[in-house]
Design a protein around this motif. Structure first.
Motif, mmCIF file in Angstrom:
data_model
loop_
_atom_site.group_PDB
_atom_site.id
_atom_site.type_symbol
_atom_site.label_atom_id
_atom_site.label_comp_id
_atom_site.label_asym_id
_atom_site.label_seq_id
_atom_site.Cartn_x
_atom_site.Cartn_y
_atom_site.Cartn_z
ATOM 1 N N VAL A 150 8.458 17.190 -8.003
ATOM 2 C CA VAL A 150 8.904 18.968 -7.958
ATOM 3 C C VAL A 150 8.243 19.582 -6.915
ATOM 4 O O VAL A 150 6.744 19.216 -6.277
ATOM 5 N N ALA A 151 8.418 19.563 -5.838
ATOM 6 C CA ALA A 151 8.230 20.220 -4.488
ATOM 7 C C ALA A 151 7.321 21.462 -4.406
ATOM 8 O O ALA A 151 7.720 21.890 -5.798
ATOM 9 N N LYS A 152 6.195 20.883 -3.644
ATOM 10 C CA LYS A 152 5.083 21.739 -3.363
ATOM 11 C C LYS A 152 5.526 23.291 -2.425
ATOM 12 O O LYS A 152 5.529 22.339 -1.716
ATOM 13 N N SER A 153 5.538 24.761 -2.628
ATOM 14 C CA SER A 153 5.638 24.956 -1.960
ATOM 15 C C SER A 153 3.907 25.476 -1.653
ATOM 16 O O SER A 153 3.110 25.718 -2.604
ATOM 17 N N GLN A 200 3.280 10.306 -6.816
ATOM 18 C CA GLN A 200 4.127 11.350 -7.468
ATOM 19 C C GLN A 200 3.481 11.564 -8.500
ATOM 20 O O GLN A 200 4.139 12.042 -9.378
ATOM 21 N N TRP A 201 2.455 10.872 -9.185
ATOM 22 C CA TRP A 201 2.388 10.468 -10.731
ATOM 23 C C TRP A 201 1.370 11.759 -10.316
ATOM 24 O O TRP A 201 1.236 12.610 -11.736
ATOM 25 N N TYR A 226 6.401 16.992 -0.874
ATOM 26 C CA TYR A 226 7.522 16.453 -2.526
ATOM 27 C C TYR A 226 6.895 14.735 -1.652
ATOM 28 O O TYR A 226 6.398 14.804 -0.696
ATOM 29 N N ASN A 233 3.795 6.225 -4.841
ATOM 30 C CA ASN A 233 3.854 6.560 -6.201
ATOM 31 C C ASN A 233 2.602 7.428 -7.048
ATOM 32 O O ASN A 233 2.612 8.455 -8.278
ATOM 33 N N LEU A 234 1.584 6.981 -6.848
ATOM 34 C CA LEU A 234 -0.108 7.667 -7.479
ATOM 35 C C LEU A 234 0.635 9.083 -6.693
ATOM 36 O O LEU A 234 0.135 10.384 -7.675
ATOM 37 N N ALA A 275 0.681 -1.307 -0.014
ATOM 38 C CA ALA A 275 -0.202 0.435 -0.222
ATOM 39 C C ALA A 275 0.954 0.957 -0.310
ATOM 40 O O ALA A 275 0.573 2.060 -0.587
ATOM 41 N N TRP A 276 2.100 1.436 0.571
ATOM 42 C CA TRP A 276 2.791 2.290 0.981
ATOM 43 C C TRP A 276 3.148 2.898 -0.300
ATOM 44 O O TRP A 276 3.208 4.084 -0.424
ATOM 45 N N ILE A 277 3.967 2.027 -1.312
ATOM 46 C CA ILE A 277 3.963 1.863 -2.370
ATOM 47 C C ILE A 277 3.496 2.334 -3.196
ATOM 48 O O ILE A 277 3.949 3.531 -4.330
ATOM 49 N N ALA A 278 2.617 1.754 -4.016
ATOM 50 C CA ALA A 278 1.368 2.015 -4.181
ATOM 51 C C ALA A 278 0.644 3.719 -4.261
ATOM 52 O O ALA A 278 0.785 4.569 -4.909
ATOM 53 N N VAL A 314 7.918 21.984 2.003
ATOM 54 C CA VAL A 314 7.240 22.474 1.289
ATOM 55 C C VAL A 314 6.634 20.280 0.954
ATOM 56 O O VAL A 314 7.302 19.234 1.918
#
Lengths: 345, 383, 327
Positions: free
Chosen positions: C154-157, C148-149, C251, C145-146, C139-142, C249
Motif C-alpha cells: 500500500v502506498a504511503k503518504s 515490500q514485505w 510505494y 521485495n524486502l 540485489a535489486w530484487i532482494a 507517495v
C-alpha cells in the motif's frame, strides 16, 4: 550408463500423464515446460554468445500476442479512413506466424543493437521490452490493452472432414509442450555442435580474437538472436493458447528476471542448464505456496540465490555437478587401478 | 547431459508427483482467490478480511448444513496467470465446490474459462467490466455493479448537481476505461457536454500533464475513476494547479476515509460514489447488518478505510452460504442452481440475481445500490 | 486584426480585437483559446522545470557510478525508493522534523550505497560486466521485495510542512512543496559539481574515470574511490527519493521507473558528464511533460525508453559526451 539414464528419463516424461493424475500438478508441469522453452532460448543468446539480453520477454510476448490476434481476428484503423482487418485464422498458422514474427523482431534488434555492446546493449534490450509493453497497453484498438485478450481458441489439429483433435485437456497440452520443447532442444543442440555454433562460442570467449581470425561476428550474433527470439515466441504462443488470456503484464520485467535466473542457476552455456534451472524455479513458487511463504520472501530468496550462485557457482549447477561427478569417477578409476596393481595378499 | 543431471531431474519430477493435498471431510470448503500481493493488494486484503469476518459469524451461528465453513484463500498476486493457477489449485487440489473472486475484471476474466471447464460456480464480488456477465458463461454470479449500472444510477444527478460539461480522467485498465465510457455515454444522454477524456497508467504518480489539459477544458466537473492511491495524488495535484472543476470519483474503490487521512485539505469539496456508507449505516437498506459489520471490523482493528471494500467479502460469503443451504449439499452443480434463486439481505442492499448475457448461457447479475457522499471539512457527509 | 492593449478593452483584458462586428465573436473565442493554450503551455513548462531538477539528481548519481565503475547499477532505483521510505519512517512514524529527516534520509542513503559496494561489489573486482550486472539484479530484487514485505504494497503518504494552497502566479500555479524540491535539487546539483571539480576527492574520481591503471599507479586507492563513488551516487538517488516522496507517495516499485529514467538520462547526456546528466534530466522532463500533455498521456513514462533507443541508434555516445571526461 548415460544412454540408459536418458532412456529412463524420456520414458518417464512421456508416460507422465499416465501416472500423475492430479490436474493441478500437470498444470504446474505445463507452465514450467513453457518457461523452460523460454529459458532455453535465452540460454542460446546469453550462454552461447555471451550477450546479456534483458528484454527477452518481449519476444515471448510478441509470440503470444501475434498468435492470439491472428487466431481471434482483429480490425484496426491505421488512419481514420484506413481500416485494416484480418479474419480469424487456424491456430496452427497463428502460432507459426507468432514464431516467425518474434524471430524477425529478434533479427531487427540484433542488427540494431550489436552496434552497441555490453552495458548499452542491456539497456537497449530492456527499453525495447518496455516500449513493446507500452504499445500493447496503449494500442487498445488492436490489443484490447489492459482489458486483455480473452477467449483465445485452443490449438486444433486434424484432417478436415476426417477428424479433429482439440488441445483442450491437460494431458494433450502437456504432450504439446513436451514436443515443442524437445524440438527446441534438438535444434539448439544441432546449432551448438555445428560450425555456426562453434563460431558463436569463439565469439563469447574472445570477440576480438574471433574477429581477427575472420569470423563474421555480427552475422552469427544476428543468427543467434533470430533463433533465440523465435523459440521464445514459440513459448509465448504455447502460453497464449493454454492459459487463453494475454494481457500486457506478460511483458513485465519480472519474467525476464525469472528466465535469467533459470539460465544462470542451471548453467549458462550448457544444454541441460536451462532444463535444471527451469525445473527448479518453475516448481519453487508452488512449493513455497504450499508452505504459505509470502511471494515477497520468495523473490528475496531468488535475489539472494542469484548473488550466491554468481559468487560460489558462477558456472551454474550443471557444470558444477558434472565436474563433481567426473572427479568422483576419476577417483573410482584410480582406486580400481590401485586395487588391480596391488599384490594379492 | 550427465547422468547425474538426469537423476536430479527425475528427483524433481518425483517431487512434483508428491505434491497435492488430502482433504478433510467435515467442513465445507469455499475457495477464495484475491490479490493479496501486487498492485491490488490493499483492496484484495480488505475483501479477504471481510470474508473472514463473515466466515466466523456464520460458523458461530452453527455453520451451514451442520458443518463449519472453511475458507481457503489463495493469493493471485494481481496477475492473470497466477489467477488461473489459483483457480486450478482450488478446484483440482482442494476440490472446492464454489469460488469467490478474483477482484479485478482482468483477473476474473482469466479465471472464467476454468469455471466452464470444471463446471464450478464463482461469486464475483468486485469486478465491474461488462464482459464478465455478457460472455455467455453460466457459472458467473456477480453481486457488484457494472460501470453501466453505476452510470445509470448517477444519471438523475447530472441535472440536480447542475453539471453542464464534464471531463473524464481514468486509470488505463478495464475498470477505469469502462467507467469513463459508461459515464460519458450517460452524460451525453442527459444533455451534458463531454470535454476531455484522459487516461493514466495505473502506476503513475504524476498527473500534472493531464490535469493541465483538464484545467484548460472549460468543464465544470471532473469524473475520476481509479484506485484510492491515485485519487489521493489527483486531489492533491488538482489543488496545486487550482483546478476549477468539482471532482466526482466513481467505482467504489475510492475509500473516502483514506482520502481524508492522506489528502487532507485537498479532499474537501470532492464527491464520491460508493456502494456502502459505513459513516451513516442508517442510509443503507439493511442498517442492522451494516452496523454489525462495522462493529466487528473495528473490533478486529482493521483499517477503517477498508470498510468500503471489505463489505464485499461479507456479502459474497453470505450469498454463497445461503445458496449452499438452499441446495442441501455442497456440490458445484447444486450450488449453481441454488444461487439463481437466492435472496440475501446484504450490507449493500437486498441481493438477488437477474439474467444477463446471450440467451441460453446467461450469467447472473445483482442490481446493487449506489450512494453519493461528499467530503467537507474533513468529514464525510450525505448527499 | 489583433494588437496588445495595456489599457484593456471591454472584450478581453489583454488584447484589442479590431475585427469587424460580425467576426468579433470568433475573434474573441480564438483569443481565449489562444490564451488557454499559452497558459497550458506555461503550466507544462513549469511542471517540467521542477521535475527536471530531481531527474537531474538521479542522472548525475548514476552517471558517476556508471562512468567511474562501469557497473550497470540496477539498485539505483531502490536507493531512490529507500530515500522516500526513510522520510516516511522518520517523519510519519517517528515524528521527526521534516528537514532533519531529509538530511538523515540522504545520509542513510550514502551509508547504504557504501555498504552495497563493500559487501557485494568488492568481491567482484575485475569480473566482467555481465557478472556484476547479475549481482546487481539480484540485489535489486532482494531489496525491493524486502521493502515490500516491510512496508506492504500500500502506498504511503508523507506529510510535508508546506501550506496546502499553492503559490499562484497569474494563470499558473505551483505548490510550495514542489518549489522546495526545485530549490534543494538545484543546490545539490551545484554542490556535486563543486565536489567533483574543485575537491581532492573529485580530482581522484576524475582521474580514475580517465584511466584506472594510471590512477592506481599514481597512488590513488581505487577501492576507496569506488566505494565513495557508489556512496555518493546512491546518496543523490536517495535525495531525489526523499524530495519526491512527500510530493507523491512512497510505494515499493517506485524505484523501477526511476532506474530506467536515470539510464535514459545517462545515455542522453553521455557517460560521466555531469552537465550532460543535468541537461539530460531537464530534457527528459520536458519531453515527458510535453509529450504527455500534447501527444499521449498514457505514454508518459514510455518517452524515456523511446529516447534511449533513438539515441543509442543515432548517437551512442550521447549528446554531450566530450570523450571520456567527467566534470
Amino acid at each position: 550408463m548415460k544412454r540408459a539414464a536418458t532412456i529412463v528419463l524420456l520414458a518417464a516424461l512421456i508416460s507422465l500423464p499416465l501416472w500423475i493424475s492430479s490436474l493441478y500438478v500437470l498444470h504446474i508441469l505445463i507452465m514450467t515446460g513453457i518457461f523452460i522453452i523460454a529459458a532455453m532460448s535465452l540460454n542460446l543468446l546469453l550462454g552461447f554468445t555471451g550477450q546479456l539480453s534483458l528484454g527477452h520477454v518481449a519476444f515471448f510476448g510478441i509470440g503470444a500476442y501475434t498468435s492470439s490476434l491472428m487466431s481471434l481476428g482483429f480490425e484496426v484503423h491505421l488512419l481514420p479512413s484506413w481500416q485494416v482487418g484480418l479474419e480469424a485464422k487456424p491456430v496452427w498458422l497463428a502460432m507459426l506466424t507468432g514464431v516467425l514474427l518474434a524471430g524477425m523482431c529478434g533479427w531487427v534488434i540484433g542488427r540494431l543493437s550489436f552496434k552497441v555492446r555490453g552495458a548499452y546493449f542491456v539497456i537497449v534490450t530492456v527499453s525495447f521490452a518496455e516500449v513493446v509493453r507500452l504499445v500493447a497497453l496503449n494500442w487498445v484498438e488492436l490489443t484490447q490493452g489492459p482489458m486483455a485478450l480473452n477467449n483465445i481458441p485452443v490449438l486444433r489439429l486434424g484432417i478436415p472432414g476426417f477428424f479433429e483433435f482439440a488441445f483442450l485437456r491437460k494431458p494433450a497440452n502437456y504432450y504439446l509442450v513436451l514436443a515443442v520443447g524437445a524440438l527446441a532442444y534438438l535444434m539448439i543442440r544441432r546449432l551448438v555442435h555445428s560450425r555456426a555454433g562453434r563460431a558463436m562460442i569463439a565469439l563469447r570467449e574472445n570477440e576480438a580474437l574471433a574477429a581477427s581470425v575472420g569470423i563474421d561476428v555480427t552475422r552469427y550474433l544476428v543468427l543467434a538472436t533470430f533463433l533465440s527470439a523465435g523459440i521464445a515466441g514459440a513459448a509465448g504462443a504455447l502460453y497464449a493458447h493454454y492459459v487463453r488470456i494475454v494481457d500486457p503484464e506478460i511483458f513485465s520485467f519480472i519474467y525476464t528476471v525469472t528466465m535469467v535466473i533459470m539460465v544462470i542457476t542451471g548453467g549458462k552455456g550448457t544444454l541441460a542448464g536451462p532444463l535444471v534451472g527451469g525445473l527448479m524455479f518453475g516448481l519453487l513458487p508452488e512449493v513455497l505456496r504450499a508452505f504459505s511463504i509470502p511471494p515477497e520472501i520468495q523473490w528475496v530468496i531468488y535475489g539472494a540465490l542469484m548473488i550466491l550462485i554468481v559468487y560460489f557457482l558462477p558456472e551454474g549447477i550443471v557444470p558444477a555437478l558434472s565436474r563433481f561427478w567426473r572427479g568422483r569417477r576419476q577417483q573410482d578409476d584410480a582406486a580400481a587401478l590401485a586395487l588391480k596393481t596391488e599384490p594379492s595378499p | 547431459m550427465t547422468s547425474r543431471t538426469l537423476k536430479l531431474m527425475l528427483m524433481g519430477l518425483a517431487l512434483a508427483f508428491a505434491a497435492g493435498g488430502a482433504a478433510a471431510q467435515d467442513t465445507i470448503k469455499i475457495g477464495v482467490t484475491q490479490p493479496l500481493t501486487g498492485a491490488f493488494a490493499a483492496s484484495g486484503n480488505y475483501v479477504a478480511q471481510g470474508a473472514k469476518i463473515a466466515e466466523e459469524e456464520i460458523n458461530k451461528a452453527g455453520g451451514v448444513l451442520g458443518k463449519k465453513l472453511q475458507l481457503i484463500i489463495e493469493d493471485n498476486k494481481s496477475n492473470p496467470t497466477e489467477a488461473v493457477a489459483t483457480a486450478e489449485k482450488l478446484i483440482n487440489s482442494d476440490k472446492v465446490p464454489v469460488l469467490m473472486g478474483a477482484w479485478s475484471s482482468t483477473l476474473t476474466l482469466a479465471v472464467m474459462p476454468k469455471l466452464e471447464e470444471y463446471k464450478v460456480p464463482m461469486l464475483v464480488e468486485t469486478s465491474s467490466s461488462g464482459k464478465i456477465t455478457t460472455s455467455g458463461n453460466p457459472y458467473v454470479f456477480r453481486i457488484s455493479p457494472t460501470s453501466e449500472m453505476e452510470a445509470k444510477a448517477f444519471a438523475p444527478l447530472f441535472k440536480t448537481m447542475g453539471i453542464k460539461k464534464a471531463d473524464f480522467l481514468a486509470t488505463n485498465n478495464d475498470f477505469g476505461l469502462g467507467a469513463s465510457k459508461e459515464f460519458s455515454a450517460a452524460a451525453r444522454q442527459n444533455g451534458v457536454e463531454v470535454g476531455v477524456m484522459e487516461t493514466m497508467d495505473p502506476k503513475a504518480t504524476d498527473f500534472s500533464a493531464q490535469l493541465a489539459k483538464i484545467k484548460a477544458s472549460g468543464a465544470d466537473t471532473l469524473f475520476v475513476t481509479t484506485a484510492v492511491e491515485q485519487i489521493t495524488l489527483i486531489l492533491k495535484q488538482a489543488k496545486d494547479q487550482q483546478l476549477p472543476q468539482k471532482i466526482i470519483t466513481t467505482g467504489g474503490s475510492n475509500s473516502p476515509d483514506q482520502l481524508i487521512a492522506q489528502a487532507g485539505e485537498a479532499a474537501n469539496g470532492s464527491y464520491h460514489l460508493v456502494f456502502f456508507t459505513p459513516w451513516f449505516p442508517e442510509a443503507v437498506k439493511n442498517p442492522e447488518i451494516a452496523k454489525t459489520f462495522v462493529t466487528l471490523w473495528n473490533e478486529k482493528k482493521h483499517n477503517v478505510g477498508g470498510l468500503t471494500e471489505g463489505f464485499r467479502g461479507w456479502d459474497g460469503l453470505n450469498v454463497i452460504a445461503e445458496a449452499i443451504k438452499a441446495a442441501g449439499k455442497a456440490e458445484p452443480e447444486a450450488i449453481s442452481k441454488a444461487l439463481w434463486d437466492v435472496k440475501v439481505k446484504g450490507i449493500n442492499g437486498d441481493i438477488s440475481f437477474i439474467k444477463q448475457g446471450p440467451a441460453g448461457k446467461e450469467s447472473a447479475q445483482n442490481v446493487p445500490s449506489v450512494y453519493l457522499v461528499k467530503i467537507e471539512g474533513g468529514k464525510v457527509t450525505r448527499q | 486584426m489583433l494588437r496588445a492593449s495595456p489599457g484593456g478593452e471591454r472584450d478581453h483584458p489583454h488584447f484589442t480585437c479590431r475585427a469587424p462586428p460580425r467576426q468579433r465573436g470568433a475573434c474573441l473565442a480564438a483569443l481565449r483559446l489562444c490564451e488557454q493554450r499559452v497558459d497550458q503551455l506555461l503550466q507544462h513548462t513549469l511542471n517540467a522545470l521542477i521535475l527536471g531538477g530531481t531527474y537531474a539528481l538521479l542522472g548525475i548519481g548514476l552517471t558517476l557510478i556508471f562512468g567511474i565503475m562501469r557497473v550497470v547499477n540496477f539498485t539505483h532505483g531502490e536507493l531512490y525508493a529507500f530515500g522516500a521510505y526513510m522520510m516516511y519512517l522518520w517523519v510519519m512514524l517517528a515524528g521527526m522534523n521534516f528537514y532533519l529527516a531529509m538530511v538523515l534520509a540522504v545520509a542513510l542513503g550514502v551509508l547504504l550505497g557504501g555498504a552495497i559496494e563493500l559487501v557485494l561489489l568488492r568481491r567482484l573486482k575485475g569480473a566482467d560486466i555481465d557478472t556484476t550486472m547479475l549481482v546487481m539484479i539480484g540485489a535489486w530484487i532482494a531489496l525491493q521485495n524486502l521493502e515490500q514485505w516491510t512496508w506492504s504494497g500500500v502506498a504511503k503518504s508523507i506529510t510535508a510542512p508546506f501550506p496546502a494552497t499553492p503559490l499562484v502566479l497569474g494563470p499558473i500555479s505551483v505548490s510550495w512543496n514542489r518549489l522546495f524540491v526545485f530549490v534543494v535539487a538545484s543546490v545539490l546539483i551545484l554542490a556535486t559539481h563543486a565536489l567533483i571539480n574543485h575537491s581532492k576527492l573529485g580530482k581522484a574520481m576524475r582521474a580514475t574515470f580517465q584511466d584506472r591503471e594510471t590512477a592506481a599507479l599514481m597512488g590513488i586507492a581505487i577501492d576507496r574511490i569506488h566505494t565513495a563513488t557508489f556512496a555518493l551516487g546512491s546518496g543523490l538517488a536517495a535525495a531525489a527519493g526523499a524530495l519526491l516522496g512527500p510530493v507523491f507517495v512512497a510505494y515499493p516499485s517506485m524505484g523501477d521507473l526511476a532506474s530506467l529514467k536515470a539510464f535514459a538520462i545517462v545515455i542522453l547526456g553521455g557517460l560521466g558528464s555531469i552537465p550532460g546528466a543535468t541537461a539530460g534530466g531537464f530534457i527528459l522532463a520536458f519531453i515527458e511533460e510535453l509529450g504527455a500533455g500534447y501527444i499521449s498521456s498514457g505514454f508518459r513514462d514510455g518517452m524515456g525508453f523511446l529516447l534511449i533507443i533513438v539515441i543509442l541508434i543515432v548517437k551512442p555516445t550521447g549528446l554531450f559526451a566530450r570523450r571520456e571526461r567527467i566534470g
